[in-house]
Design a protein around this motif. Sequence first.
Motif, PDB file in Angstrom:
ATOM      1  N   MET A 247      16.594 -32.560 -11.061  1.00  0.00           N
ATOM      2  CA  MET A 247      16.638 -31.116 -10.708  1.00  0.00           C
ATOM      3  C   MET A 247      15.783 -30.337 -11.466  1.00  0.00           C
ATOM      4  O   MET A 247      16.418 -29.013 -11.903  1.00  0.00           O
ATOM      5  CB  MET A 247      18.126 -30.808 -10.690  1.00  0.00           C
ATOM      6  CG  MET A 247      18.999 -31.573  -9.858  1.00  0.00           C
ATOM      7  SD  MET A 247      20.637 -30.965  -9.483  1.00  0.00           S
ATOM      8  CE  MET A 247      21.567 -31.518 -11.117  1.00  0.00           C
ATOM      9  N   SER A 274      15.338 -35.075  -6.967  1.00  0.00           N
ATOM     10  CA  SER A 274      15.685 -33.753  -6.555  1.00  0.00           C
ATOM     11  C   SER A 274      14.719 -32.759  -7.538  1.00  0.00           C
ATOM     12  O   SER A 274      15.376 -31.542  -7.962  1.00  0.00           O
ATOM     13  CB  SER A 274      16.969 -33.381  -6.957  1.00  0.00           C
ATOM     14  OG  SER A 274      17.692 -34.061  -6.068  1.00  0.00           O
ATOM     15  N   ARG A 276      11.295 -29.964  -8.178  1.00  0.00           N
ATOM     16  CA  ARG A 276      10.370 -29.138  -7.210  1.00  0.00           C
ATOM     17  C   ARG A 276       9.307 -28.958  -8.091  1.00  0.00           C
ATOM     18  O   ARG A 276       9.379 -28.375  -9.351  1.00  0.00           O
ATOM     19  CB  ARG A 276      11.212 -28.088  -6.957  1.00  0.00           C
ATOM     20  CG  ARG A 276      10.304 -26.989  -6.091  1.00  0.00           C
ATOM     21  CD  ARG A 276      11.266 -26.054  -5.372  1.00  0.00           C
ATOM     22  NE  ARG A 276      10.671 -25.157  -4.322  1.00  0.00           N
ATOM     23  CZ  ARG A 276       9.957 -24.152  -4.426  1.00  0.00           C
ATOM     24  NH1 ARG A 276       9.674 -23.830  -5.750  1.00  0.00           N
ATOM     25  NH2 ARG A 276       9.306 -23.449  -3.631  1.00  0.00           N
ATOM     26  N   SER A 296      16.330 -38.392  -4.303  1.00  0.00           N
ATOM     27  CA  SER A 296      17.230 -37.005  -4.319  1.00  0.00           C
ATOM     28  C   SER A 296      18.450 -37.202  -4.113  1.00  0.00           C
ATOM     29  O   SER A 296      19.310 -36.648  -3.341  1.00  0.00           O
ATOM     30  CB  SER A 296      16.590 -36.169  -3.072  1.00  0.00           C
ATOM     31  OG  SER A 296      16.813 -37.026  -1.907  1.00  0.00           O
ATOM     32  N   ARG A 307      19.412 -30.849  -2.747  1.00  0.00           N
ATOM     33  CA  ARG A 307      18.224 -30.724  -3.248  1.00  0.00           C
ATOM     34  C   ARG A 307      17.149 -31.833  -2.908  1.00  0.00           C
ATOM     35  O   ARG A 307      16.968 -32.800  -3.700  1.00  0.00           O
ATOM     36  CB  ARG A 307      18.247 -30.485  -4.940  1.00  0.00           C
ATOM     37  CG  ARG A 307      19.296 -29.253  -4.942  1.00  0.00           C
ATOM     38  CD  ARG A 307      19.408 -28.699  -6.372  1.00  0.00           C
ATOM     39  NE  ARG A 307      18.161 -28.485  -7.085  1.00  0.00           N
ATOM     40  CZ  ARG A 307      18.102 -27.947  -8.326  1.00  0.00           C
ATOM     41  NH1 ARG A 307      19.235 -27.588  -9.138  1.00  0.00           N
ATOM     42  NH2 ARG A 307      17.114 -27.711  -8.829  1.00  0.00           N
TER      43      ARG A 307
END
Length: 481
Positions: A247, A274, A276, A296, A307
């Motif tokens: 994350m 997860s 980005r 993820s 996410r």
Amino acid sequence: MMAIFALQLSAQNPYEKFIHNLPFPMAEISAPTIPDRQVKLTDFGAVGDGETLCTEAFAKAIDALSKRGGGHLIVPRGIWHTGPIVLKSNIDLHLEMGAVILFAADETLYPLISTSFEGLDTYRCQSPLSGNGLHDISVTGQGVIDGNGRYWRPLKKSKVTDSQWKEFTEGSGVETKKGYWVPSEGYAKGEASANMNVPQGMNTKEDWESVKRFLRPVMVSLVNCRNVLLQDVIFQNSPAWNIHPLMCENIILDHVLARNPAYAQNGDALDLESCRNALIVDSKFDAGDDGICIKSGKDADGRKRGRPCENVVVDGCTVFAGHGGFVVGSEMSGGVKNIMVRNCQFLGTDVGLRFKSTRGRGGIVENINIDGISMTDIKTDAITFNMYYGGKSVAEALADGDNPNNTDMMPVDETTPIFRNINISNVVCNGAGRAMEFNGLPEMPIDGITLRNVNIIAKKDAEFHNCKNITQKDVKITLLE
């Protein structure tokens, strides 16, 4: 004016070039901003003799830098024996040439914490190197981070020589079944109740403590962090997964080497979960499990998190060994999308391009783009899509004679995994067990795969089951006699 600005921007940010000409929109990513001040680890009482425990010195140095707004913690030449290191925002952990951070083989130094492992919410031992909820952090330099993984990991006799087996298993530990050794009775107890490495029926703190050795940590755990750089460092010998960003946003891996012995159980080199906006560039991976893996979350826990791993560029990387060169899954319940993998080489991995999931995961994997891959000596499939993943490598599944049922139709619901819209082009493979395997679910076929300019030399031809809209253009498979 726009052209001039673009040139200036590129000069200021060496990572800007990696997001050019992508088939999906992606924001610019740059290295974190670290204040221009530094302290040396030795200023805080550390001794680099490979024996003196430096846990307190690392903590004091990081705390002192943090109170001043951040900066660079310089780790000089030497072997720095330590318990867990916890990073803080605005800090660069910089290892000079000859610096080895060696994490102690002592489970009492690693308290149990609430975390995620293999996509499930659970308890594990604290990671040797970790950060949670941070911004602008980096680990850089020419040194080595060693997780002392031999202390934690089980061992399969089939993966080592007779002399290695004798060396590793003499003294402590227990052989729970023929040819399979674990490092303690507590480990054996935890494994006996586990579902994919997560123990079941643990109701009290005492229950978890009783199986603590089984709860081996990932070596580098970065959770909910923003603006992260791992550059040049060697990450090796991890207890479980090697590098695990979870994350995180705006993360760069540049010129790193992540390596584990070939016999390292769950010894993934990189698991990006997860996250980005990520760049994985000019790096090398040599693993006891998957090499570069995109995840993820798993099943209900992953779907609840919701996410996806998205906006990821993998460019100019080499994978020497492992269950897969580039891998998606099997924990992909939050989804995976907008991935670009290009200019990579996989040398002697079990599988080259590996996509895996199973019923129960849910999640959508889409808009995956792969361009310019060279492979040699792939032990099983050059390219595989397997929607019946059962926890084994492809080599292990083939050796065990596994043959999943492809005919029974199941209801489609939120637990049904979906793989679609994947483009694979300019791939050359010299030597594979099988060219390709597409093994989808009858209720949810693999959909919309484009293969373009693919040349594979293999012992067996490609196999396609439960897939649709497969486009092949200039695909050549040469069978070895």
